[in-house]
Design an enzyme around this catalytic site. Sequence first.
Site, mmCIF file in Angstrom:
data_model
loop_
_atom_site.group_PDB
_atom_site.id
_atom_site.type_symbol
_atom_site.label_atom_id
_atom_site.label_comp_id
_atom_site.label_asym_id
_atom_site.label_seq_id
_atom_site.Cartn_x
_atom_site.Cartn_y
_atom_site.Cartn_z
ATOM 1 N N GLU A 113 0.835 -1.195 0.000
ATOM 2 C CA GLU A 113 0.000 0.000 0.000
ATOM 3 C C GLU A 113 0.876 1.254 0.000
ATOM 4 O OE1 GLU A 113 -3.455 0.948 3.075
ATOM 5 O OE2 GLU A 113 -1.461 1.193 3.962
ATOM 6 N N ASP A 173 -9.907 1.484 5.802
ATOM 7 C CA ASP A 173 -9.875 1.333 4.345
ATOM 8 C C ASP A 173 -10.943 2.192 3.686
ATOM 9 O OD1 ASP A 173 -7.812 -0.490 4.527
ATOM 10 O OD2 ASP A 173 -8.798 -2.023 3.313
#
Length: 439
Positions: free
Chosen positions: A87, A302
């Site tokens: 990420e 998220d």
Amino acid sequence: MKKITTFILFTLLSMNTYALTPWTKGAFETRQYRNVFVEMGYQPEAVEARLKEVFNDVFRGPNKVYFEVGDSMGYVSDIKNHDARTEGMSYGMMIAVQMGEKDIFDRLWRWSKRYMQHQSGPREGYFAWSCKTDGTRNAQGAASDGELYFITALLFASNQWGNNTGIDYKAEAQHILSCIQPREYEPEQQPGFPAFGPQPKGPQKMYLIDPETRLITFTPDGFGNRFTDPSYHIPAFYEVWARWADDGRADLWNDCAARSRAFLHKATHPQTGLNPDMCAYDGTLMKGWGGRRNGSANFRYDSWRVPMNIALDYEWSCADREWQQQYGERIQNFFYGQGVSTFVDQYRVDGSLPEGDEILQAGGFQKLRHSIGLVATTAAASVMCSHDKSKEFVDALWNAKHEPFDDGYFDAYYDGLLRLFAFMHLSGHYRVIFPHHQP
């Protein structure tokens, strides 16, 4: 005198209307970008200085999350979890190519390729989602958003710098695109992510994009490819692949973009605009281990990325303009109702507050906060909106201080990266990078 006063008032009203009027065409067509900060009254010089300051906070300041290794590599670390994640590595590459930081980009890519990317075996081409900062892998499996960003950032690097400066960026992107196509593999049993529940046994299919729905998987393995994460959906990235990957799959990628937009309609609550952390491919909430029991059906970390991701698709493509504008105002209306300076960072999708184990801990703390990462993404949604409330969200981001909470909790990594992305969006610095030779 009366005429002059009338003219000034008319001009001010026109400026205010312009500032709150979303565009009707995307950057793929116009190559134009809004500087929302300037439209809302901030001085251009101050905006550029603040963007540089926020960039330096992430990459060069005392609370930086970027660290160089030797003469040629570097990594982005989730400081509070003592690791490097696909990420953050892929986010760092996207930011670097957007900001023209070739050395940072190349260092991050070399570290990612050396330590994270599988060079052979059943996971060839995929990236281990988490490594220690010395490169030792914490897990072998991939988290699909990493590959999504790696591919797009590499294609932009190819367009920006060409492929003859030491790294063939396009070839690297094409290799990943080839490897993410469906194939069989024998799953290994391993600790940690993505083992959130019982893993399937025997030969399984591995794919980044579900071949039936053409939606991105939560993880590409036999367990996580059964559902998705709404925050992994960035339809405009597929349009980038269709235009510049030259992998013979342009029709597939354009279809993925269209289906991803349709999915987001289903995955966002019709009243609140909130989306779950994870969900089924049809947008319905997960049950059992992936539902209310552990909060995976809730809006949480998220999920914060979704308003900004939809804003990006709107800015670049504008292919779903009417719904995106409605969504932007819907989600801002929800958070406005919670208080622009007081909303918390986790909710059930109906807008009620989570309780007990539903609240996802971070950095050893399990509590609801007014997190700057969510302040950032709700502000980024302003590019889609025409209501006056948007300015309050933009002002809140501008004035927010990224510093530790009273109890000592501080997230330089996730909050810092989302803050930087939002400043890039709202200042017009998150752009489609066209090939230099393309008119």
